[in-house]
Design an enzyme around this catalytic site. Structure first.
Site, PDB file in Angstrom:
ATOM      1  N   ILE A  16       0.833  -1.203   0.000  1.00 36.80           N
ATOM      2  CA  ILE A  16       0.000   0.000   0.000  1.00 36.80           C
ATOM      3  C   ILE A  16       0.868   1.255   0.000  1.00 36.80           C
ATOM      4  O   ILE A  16       0.504   2.285  -0.580  1.00 36.80           O
ATOM      5  CB  ILE A  16      -1.005  -0.007   1.176  1.00 36.80           C
ATOM      6  CG1 ILE A  16      -2.126   1.014   0.913  1.00 36.80           C
ATOM      7  CG2 ILE A  16      -0.328   0.256   2.508  1.00 36.80           C
ATOM      8  CD1 ILE A  16      -3.330   0.846   1.798  1.00 36.80           C
ATOM      9  N   ARG A  38      12.641  -1.909   8.737  1.00 35.83           N
ATOM     10  CA  ARG A  38      13.626  -2.640   9.537  1.00 35.83           C
ATOM     11  C   ARG A  38      14.562  -3.460   8.655  1.00 35.83           C
ATOM     12  O   ARG A  38      15.562  -3.968   9.115  1.00 35.83           O
ATOM     13  CB  ARG A  38      12.901  -3.532  10.546  1.00 35.83           C
ATOM     14  CG  ARG A  38      12.272  -2.747  11.700  1.00 35.83           C
ATOM     15  CD  ARG A  38      11.697  -3.669  12.755  1.00 35.83           C
ATOM     16  NE  ARG A  38      10.470  -4.304  12.281  1.00 35.83           N
ATOM     17  CZ  ARG A  38       9.250  -3.879  12.609  1.00 35.83           C
ATOM     18  NH1 ARG A  38       9.111  -2.813  13.369  1.00 35.83           N
ATOM     19  NH2 ARG A  38       8.177  -4.501  12.157  1.00 35.83           N
ATOM     20  N   TYR A  59      13.233   2.961  12.093  1.00 38.91           N
ATOM     21  CA  TYR A  59      12.154   3.937  12.173  1.00 38.91           C
ATOM     22  C   TYR A  59      12.599   5.173  12.955  1.00 38.91           C
ATOM     23  O   TYR A  59      12.244   6.306  12.608  1.00 38.91           O
ATOM     24  CB  TYR A  59      10.927   3.322  12.845  1.00 38.91           C
ATOM     25  CG  TYR A  59      10.291   2.187  12.081  1.00 38.91           C
ATOM     26  CD1 TYR A  59      10.420   2.075  10.697  1.00 38.91           C
ATOM     27  CD2 TYR A  59       9.544   1.222  12.745  1.00 38.91           C
ATOM     28  CE1 TYR A  59       9.827   1.027  10.005  1.00 38.91           C
ATOM     29  CE2 TYR A  59       8.936   0.177  12.059  1.00 38.91           C
ATOM     30  CZ  TYR A  59       9.093   0.080  10.688  1.00 38.91           C
ATOM     31  OH  TYR A  59       8.499  -0.956  10.005  1.00 38.91           O
ATOM     32  N   LYS A  98      -5.707   3.287   7.358  1.00 36.63           N
ATOM     33  CA  LYS A  98      -6.905   2.787   8.003  1.00 36.63           C
ATOM     34  C   LYS A  98      -6.769   1.302   8.329  1.00 36.63           C
ATOM     35  O   LYS A  98      -6.035   0.620   7.604  1.00 36.63           O
ATOM     36  CB  LYS A  98      -8.114   3.011   7.093  1.00 36.63           C
ATOM     37  CG  LYS A  98      -8.156   2.045   5.884  1.00 36.63           C
ATOM     38  CD  LYS A  98      -8.879   2.568   4.728  1.00 36.63           C
ATOM     39  CE  LYS A  98      -7.994   3.425   3.889  1.00 36.63           C
ATOM     40  NZ  LYS A  98      -6.805   2.731   3.351  1.00 36.63           N
TER      41      LYS A  98
END
Length: 329
Positions: A16, A38, A59, A98
């Protein structure tokens, strides 16, 4: 914030995120600065594919970068709350895929974190930023197509995978309601208003697999919504009114809708409505553009995807999942 480019970082470069980055590239005033995973090789490959200046294998490194305005979080559902919290606490604005979190309580706590740190937070409900949906909502509110009476919306596909797959694993936030149920529930919320009553029945295993939802909405409108992970079906919606009906193909990312009047002045001929504003890519770019508009206006939530709407839909999913648990018992 001025009209200079909004600088983006992407956290968790899955499929996505690929779609989002592709649309970001054709969105005016957007710049992809960095991506973090990662897995260093995966991060570097994503950056090369989408023209990001940097890639990180951590991150924390991305969140510490001072040339990133907003972070797009595309990780599995169960990680959203923790990662969005870290981003907000690091001073980043956040667009999070979402569902924003696994339930309403977690979403409320995340929204409070955003307020505490004076940061923008938006759930990545791209459908709510789509100009086709916005045009339809405005025309319905103006009474152009008559009074809404019944909404049918279905979003289903077959998942051929083992129980460890994110859609089938409860530890990762799996299940039809959390993954795709947000779409028809949000569509009904946008077009009909906040639900007055919702009931669900369905088939469950470790997660909810196939769910049928009956809803009652303001002004005597009703809805029949269906989602599933075991079958193939067209992703489509139809809104019936007292003056005809509206077809919305691929309603989660529509390119047009068609009104079929029941006779009258239009003679019953279908009327197609194309987007009145540009679609950026498949539509992820439109939610990125909405984030940019809000940041430039110094808003901390979007009027198109307000926190109240996110909380309402997650609260509905909480109740529907409880419904299913009662059915299973």
């Amino acid at each position: 914030m001025t009209d200079t480019a909004i600088r983006w970082g992407i956290l968790a470069p899955g499929s996505i995120a690929d779609s989002f980055a592709a649309d970001l590239a054709v969105t005016p005033g957007a710049e992809l600065v960095a991506v973090a995973s990662r897995d260093a090789e995966r991060s570097a490959a994503f950056a090369a594919r989408h023209g990001a200046a940097r890639s990180y294998a951590s991150y924390d490194e991305l969140l510490a970068a001072d040339d990133i305005d907003v972070v797009y979080i595309a990780s599995p559902h169960a990680l959203h709350h923790e990662q969005a919290t870290r981003a907000l606490e690091a001073g980043k604005h956040v667009l999070c895929e979402k569902p924003l979190t696994l339930d309403r309580t977690l979403a409320a706590s995340l929204i409070e974190t955003a307020r505490t740190h004076d940061r923008f937070l938006m759930e990545g409900m791209w459908m709510a930023c789509n100009p086709v949906i916005l045009d339809l909502r405005a025309r319905l509110a103006a009474g152009e197509f008559g009074a809404p009476r019944h909404l049918f919306a279905e979003f289903a596909f077959r998942v051929d995978a083992g129980p460890e797959h994110r859609l089938l694993n409860p530890a990762l936030g799996g299940g039809a309601l959390l993954d795709v149920g947000v779409y028809p529930l949000t569509l009904a919320h946008i077009l009909l208003g906040e639900a007055l009553q919702l009931r669900a029945t369905g088939v469950t295993d470790a997660v909810d697999l196939d769910v049928a939802i009956a809803g009652r909405y303001p002004d005597d409108a009703v809805a029949s919504l269906a989602v599933g992970l075991t079958r193939h079906a067209p992703i489509a919606a139809r809104l019936s009114t007292d003056a005809g009906w509206i077809d919305i193909p691929d309603f989660f990312a529509p390119t047009h809708f068609t009104f079929h009047p029941s006779g009258g002045a239009a003679g019953g001929e279908p009327l197609r409505f194309d987007p009145p504003q540009p679609l950026y890519g498949r539509g992820f770019g439109n939610e990125a553009a909405e984030v940019a508009r809000c940041l430039r206006a110094e808003l901390r939530e979007s009027p198109l995807v307000p926190h109240a709407q996110t909380l309402a839909i997650l609260g509905q999913i909480d109740r529907l999942r409880a419904d299913l648990a009662g059915t299973a018992a």
